[in-house]
Design a protein around this motif. Structure first.
Motif, short mmCIF file in Angstrom:
data_model
loop_
_atom_site.label_atom_id
_atom_site.label_comp_id
_atom_site.label_asym_id
_atom_site.label_seq_id
_atom_site.Cartn_x
_atom_site.Cartn_y
_atom_site.Cartn_z
N UNK C 33 50.51 114.49 101.91
CA UNK C 33 49.39 115.11 102.71
C UNK C 33 49.27 116.32 101.68
N UNK C 35 49.15 116.56 98.67
CA UNK C 35 48.76 116.26 97.26
C UNK C 35 47.21 115.66 97.48
N UNK C 36 46.72 115.27 98.55
CA UNK C 36 45.56 114.63 99.05
C UNK C 36 44.35 115.85 99.27
N UNK C 37 43.50 115.75 98.96
CA UNK C 37 42.46 116.75 99.17
C UNK C 37 42.06 116.54 100.82
N UNK C 41 42.02 113.49 104.20
CA UNK C 41 43.28 113.70 104.96
C UNK C 41 42.84 113.14 106.31
N UNK C 44 45.60 113.75 109.63
CA UNK C 44 46.53 114.46 109.24
C UNK C 44 46.33 116.03 110.16
N UNK C 45 47.60 116.69 110.40
CA UNK C 45 47.08 117.92 111.06
C UNK C 45 48.00 118.98 110.60
N UNK C 46 47.62 120.15 110.78
CA UNK C 46 48.75 121.23 110.63
C UNK C 46 49.31 121.89 111.95
N UNK C 47 48.22 121.58 112.90
CA UNK C 47 48.97 121.84 114.27
C UNK C 47 48.47 120.95 115.22
N UNK C 57 43.95 123.86 106.76
CA UNK C 57 44.49 123.62 105.36
C UNK C 57 43.77 123.92 104.35
N UNK C 60 44.48 126.92 101.13
CA UNK C 60 45.71 126.90 100.19
C UNK C 60 45.76 125.37 99.52
N UNK C 61 45.00 124.58 100.23
CA UNK C 61 45.03 123.08 99.45
C UNK C 61 44.02 123.03 98.61
#
Lengths: 181, 250, 65, 222
Positions: C33, C35-37, C41, C44-47, C57, C60-61
């Motif tokens: 996750x 590595x993928x822009x 994504x 995909x979640x960060x929260x 995300x 920083x990504x």
């Protein structure tokens, strides 16, 4: 530049559809055919039941085979054949009984009426184990060197069931054989 | 979990994961202390609570792989291709666990870890080997579409094993060491049956949890492959541009 | 309890394999996750919110890709 | 259709005959494996007798892997597959033709190996019809599965290693059934060899049908 180069969804490669539909149908047919064939060859695999082993005794000769049957409770004797520890017992299946001398220790769950699967061969002599006459007593015995216990799919606790339910494999009829002792 | 950690989880998977953890605790309690011992097998019977759910896991995983393979071949759907791959990977784990727990159960009850004559054991082992081959093929790399087609054919070949495994104890009834189906024709104590259902539910929840995560990984890998190609193209074009500009200036 | 050794091995390996595989999935997912822009994504979640994931995300990504 | 099948079989066999790989390398390889098993198990003749059928068929499987590798190499080299497709031959005919060519080669090696087993392993044939029928049916089953998987791995980079991983488990039922049938034919075990032969035939039919259906799409795509 980046806008132009964003990854795209893969092109749907719609090649010929029909062969794959045919493949799926064929697969189903094939599974059915396979099912039929395995049904046809039933009765030829893995082990002889006690009645078949007795019936085909002359065909089998001294070749090794696998035997299945239920040990008869009152016949089980642990003793010695020469210096070797053996378990002698009679087992029955399908109305026939066979006297068995098993060389080595019995399986942990070896007990009356729980079918066993044995590897070995016919010996054209009565069993020579002290205290064991055998219920078949037909001048033959089965000399076994590997024992497995074929437990059934009943998971029952005796304390909660007054009598054992004997729904297991059809054909196991150890109850028909009456011990003389 | 830190807020900026990017992962393949979501609210659904976290709920599922929590349910699995609670379920495993319940299963341990029920399996070891709730369910009664068997009058033949004594306490060895408690192995069924991990063995049978794993076996059901194989069926679920292989059915998913079969559907995914067919859908790839039919619709060329990348989504289904990733589903087929994911469930095959999870299926190989279930298959290995089924074989392992079965062997460990077999030693005290059958008096042997393994029996080469038993159809169910041998067909399960063949399925395991074929799934290992499937994953090896998948990891061999190459063109994505061609690979999906190859894998789909192998996946279907492997899936043919499943009905044979499942029915073997009926087709060869009285010819297999393995007992017949415990759930359909077995005779179980109520609490044993209940514990078994808890086990199946827990394993099913784990299967769904793992499928979601594994699918997202497959999706990310697919994205990454596209991106790598694009990056390589950009770099190549940049190289070409510098080369040609160098030539011009010479 | 009879056969406790066998039971512990069977249960232990089953649950252990599950835990190990789960851990591997989560770690592999995180690695991929990252590595993928962001725009590729999906899910995909960060929260907990799916929508805010991409935004939070992004800073920083985005530089990495 | 039969003309096309014959064309493909003939082509493969002629290539094989001209290169003499089967004759000069595969057959000696098979005999060497048999002899090596003999060395390994020589200490106990009883074990050798009991294991004869299994060793025989295991060796055949190794031979099959080599034969399939060769057959696939013929097709992938110089874009021969494209040419075959362009020639307008039905993919299923190509499949049957190639399978027959592989079967003929394996059968040739088996004849040698039966001689080797009788000679080195001191085996006795109790039922010649069963022995011959098992060889024929098992070989066709092996050839069908092998040809299908050969086409499947043709485009894979590491196909030399991937092919055995996929083919050997698929052929495991053949190994089991053919070995049991041989056990009966050689009088080693008291089993019903003809019933095992039925199982073998079923497996062969399934694989041949699957192969005929899947061969075309695999040829086109990979």
């Amino acid at each position: 530049m980046t806008g132009e180069l964003t990854p795209r969804a893969p092109r749907p490669l719609r090649s010929r559809k029909a062969p794959w539909v045919a493949l799926v149908i064929a697969l189903a047919v094939v599974v059915a055919v396979a099912a039929l064939i395995v049904n046809l060859v039933e009765g030829s695999l893995y082990f002889y039941n006690a009645d078949e082993a007795v019936e085909e005794r002359s065909d089998i000769g001294d070749r090794r085979f696998t035997l299945q049957g239920s040990p008869i409770g009152c016949s089980i004797v642990e003793g010695f054949s020469g210096d070797e520890p053996v378990v002698a017992f009679s087992l029955s299946f399908g109305g026939a009984s066979v006297d068995v001398v098993h060389h080595g220790d019995p399986a942990e769950l070896f007990q009356a009426d729980v079918p066993v699967v044995l590897d070995g061969a016919w010996v054209a002599q009565p069993p020579v184990v002290e205290g064991f006459t055998g219920i078949a007593n037909d001048g033959w015995h089965f000399s076994s060197d590997r024992m497995r216990v074929k437990h059934d799919n009943d998971y029952i606790n005796d304390d909660e069931y007054d009598e054992r339910l004997t729904l297991s494999d059809a054909g196991a009829d150890s109850t028909e054989v009456v011990c003389e002792a | 979990m830190s807020a900026d950690a990017v992962n393949t989880g979501s609210r659904t998977t976290r709920l599922l994961g929590a349910a699995v953890l609670i379920g495993v605790l319940a299963l341990i309690l029920l399996g070891f202390f709730g369910a009664p011992e068997d009058d033949e097998q004594r306490d060895a019977v408690r192995m069924i609570f991990v063995h049978l759910p794993s076996a059901f896991g194989i069926y679920a995983a292989m059915a998913t792989t079969a559907v995914g393979s067919v859908m790839w071949l039919w619709k060329r759907s990348r989504w289904w291709d990733i589903v087929a791959h994911s469930s095959a990977e999870i299926g190989v784990i279930f298959c290995g666990l089924t074989l392992f727990t079965g062997s460990v159960w077999g030693r005290p009850t059958w008096n042997t870890y393994w029996d080469w004559g038993d159809v169910r054991l041998v067909t399960t082992l063949i399925l395991f080997l074929m799934l290992v081959g499937y994953l090896a093929l998948r990891s061999a790399g190459g063109d994505e579409n061609a690979m999906a087609t190859r894998a789909a054919v192998v996946g279907l070949l492997a899936a043919v094993n499943v009905p044979i495994i499942n029915r073997s104890v009926e087709w060869w009834s009285n010819r297999t060491l393995h007992q017949k189906s415990s759930l359909t024709d077995g005779n179980l104590e109520d609490l044993t049956l209940f514990t078994l259902f808890v086990g199946i539910v827990v394993w099913a929840l784990f299967f769904v949890w793992a499928m979601i995560h594994r699918f997202r990984i497959g999706w990310l890998e697919h994205q990454l492959r596209d991106i790598d190609l694009e990056t390589a193209l950009i770099q190549r074009r940049a190289e070409a541009a510098t080369e040609s500009s160098g030539e011009e200036s010479r | 309890m009879t056969h406790l050794g066998y039971l512990l091995v069977g249960w232990g390996v089953s649950l252990g394999c599950g835990v190990l595989y789960a851990a591997r999935l989560v770690l592999r997912g995180r690695d991929l996750a990252a590595r993928v822009p962001v725009e590729h994504r999906r899910w995909m979640t960060s929260d907990d919110g799916a929508g805010s994931a991409a935004e939070s995300a992004a800073p920083d990504q985005g530089a990495g890709s | 259709m039969f003309a096309d099948i014959w064309l493909v079989t003939n082509k493969d066999l002629r290539i094989e005959w001209r290169s003499r790989v089967t004759l000069s390398q595969v057959a000696p390889f098979a005999l060497t494996v048999l002899v090596l098993f003999g060395f390994a198990l020589d200490a106990n003749p009883e074990v050798l007798t009991a294991a004869t059928s299994g060793l025989f068929w295991l060796t055949v499987l190794f031979v099959a892997v080599v034969a399939v590798q060769r057959s696939t190499a013929i097709e992938t080299a110089d874009g021969a597959r494209r040419a075959l497709l362009l020639a307008g031959i039905e993919p299923s005919s190509v499949f049957v033709g190639k399978a027959l060519a592989i079967a003929v080669q394996i059968l040739g090696v088996e004849v040698l190996m039966v001689g080797g087993v009788l000679l080195f392993y001191d085996a006795t044939v109790e039922s010649l019809p069963l022995l011959l029928a098992t060889c024929a049916v098992a070989t066709l089953a092996i050839a069908a599965s092998g040809t299908l998987l050969g086409a499947l791995v043709a485009g894979v980079r590491a196909r030399e290693t991937v092919l055995p991983i996929l083919l050997l488990p698929l052929l495991a039922p053949v190994l089991i059934a053919a070995s049991r049938a041989f056990d009966d034919a050689l009088g080693v075990l008291a089993v019903d060899g003809w019933a095992w032969l039925g199982l073998l035939a079923g497996f062969g039919i399934v694989n041949a049908l699957l192969g005929m259906l899947a061969y075309g799409p695999l040829l086109e795509e990979t």
